[in-house]
Design an enzyme around this catalytic site. Structure first.
Site, PDB file in Angstrom:
ATOM      1  N   LYS A   1      45.228  62.313  42.573  1.00 15.22           N
ATOM      2  CA  LYS A   1      46.148  63.462  42.619  1.00 15.22           C
ATOM      3  C   LYS A   1      47.263  63.258  41.611  1.00 15.22           C
ATOM      4  O   LYS A   1      47.537  62.160  41.136  1.00 15.22           O
ATOM      5  CB  LYS A   1      46.731  63.640  44.023  1.00 15.22           C
TER       6      LYS A   1
ATOM      7  N   ASP B   1      50.780  60.414  52.003  1.00 12.97           N
ATOM      8  CA  ASP B   1      49.904  61.162  51.099  1.00 12.97           C
ATOM      9  C   ASP B   1      48.509  61.390  51.674  1.00 12.97           C
ATOM     10  O   ASP B   1      47.737  62.182  51.119  1.00 12.97           O
ATOM     11  CB  ASP B   1      49.761  60.423  49.764  1.00 12.97           C
TER      12      ASP B   1
END
Length: 295
Positions: free
Chosen positions: A22, A148
């Protein structure tokens, strides 16, 4: 295909599951909770590039890591193993698994490798063990492992708030990126202690990001002053575009409209940089893998 079929003597194979990287397209700190955790705003962009987690089921309840996902990380501390054990305990299943990972995402770069690997284990074992737990439950388990993890469990680009767990799915235009790993890892708690870190940014809205007015990362000025290697990467990337930091670093990136433009730009970078060209994903490739096994 059910778990028992996958564990049969005629089908002892490993199954492969993507664990995408990401980017944080911006990141700001807007406050602090009473328990000391900082409140963030960021946009998570999932990529078409990352690790691959391999899973093989066991009937004896053992959770084992095959190989080392990261040098120096003990099995009991590995986020993949912790994710599998947390899911096993929550579900009360007697099934187990062997886990191994093909690593591509650099450690300590802010690209989300460990969190993504853990999320992939949660999603894969939920399917392979036949648990049928809802994604909200998997995200809650993931949050205990790291802030996350939930975005990787849910598998969508997202506007994030809180400590990163309050997610609003958003659509992002197609884009390609030149990524660079400076090879420097500064622990996030150390950065949070920096007197230079801005901790009280004015809260923004999704519309502010959509307008293009939010591109900064609160950790960037701290890291650039602290680490000459990161400053050198920013200087190199500034020759091909506007460099940005992902997460709390040290990974850097430049955005382009197309892969061809990104590849052309990367050709102008110094050859000693550890760099990749990747594309943004409309959704996580993990969701595609999940759909395929459920057919």
């Amino acid at each position: 295909m059910d778990a028992l079929a996958l564990m049969s003597a005629s089908n002892p194979a490993w199954s492969a599951w993507p664990a995408p990287a990401k980017l944080n397209l911006f990141l700001q700190i807007v406050g602090r909770r009473a328990d000391g955790y900082h409140l963030l705003q960021t946009v998570f962009r999932l990529l078409d590039w990352g690790d691959t987690v391999h899973v093989r089921l066991r009937t004896d309840g053992q959770i084992q890591r095959i190989g080392a996902s990261l040098p120096g990380v003990a099995e009991d501390d590995d986020l993949m193993v912790r994710a599998a054990r947390a899911l096993q305990i929550h579900a009360g299943t007697a099934l187990g698994a062997e886990l191994r990972v093909d690593k591509r995402i650099p450690a300590g770069g802010g690209f989300g490798g460990g969190s993504s690997d853990a999320a992939t284990v949660l999603v894969a074992l939920n399917a392979l063990w036949g648990l049928g737990l809802p994604v909200d439950t998997l995200a809650e388990l993931g949050l205990r492992l790291g802030a996350d993890v939930p975005v990787f469990v849910r598998g969508h680009n997202a506007w994030a708030e809180g400590v990163g767990e309050k997610l609003t799915p958003i659509s992002l235009p197609q884009a390609a990126y030149v990524l660079v790993d400076p090879g420097i890892h500064v622990p996030t708690p150390v950065l949070f202690q920096s007197q230079e870190l801005t901790r009280d940014a004015a809260p923004a809205k999704i519309a502010d990001f959509a307008s293009g007015s939010l591109l900064d990362n609160a950790f960037e000025p701290v890291l650039r002053r602290r680490e000459p290697a990161i400053e050198a990467v920013f200087q190199a990337l500034s020759r091909i575009g506007t460099p940005r930091l992902t997460g709390s670093g040290s990974g850097c990136f430049v955005e382009f409209a197309t892969r061809a433009a990104a590849e052309q730009a990367m050709a102008h970078l110094p050859g000693n940089l550890r760099a990749w060209v990747v594309e943004g994903a409309a959704h996580s490739p993990l969701l595609d893998a999940l759909d395929a096994i459920q057919v």
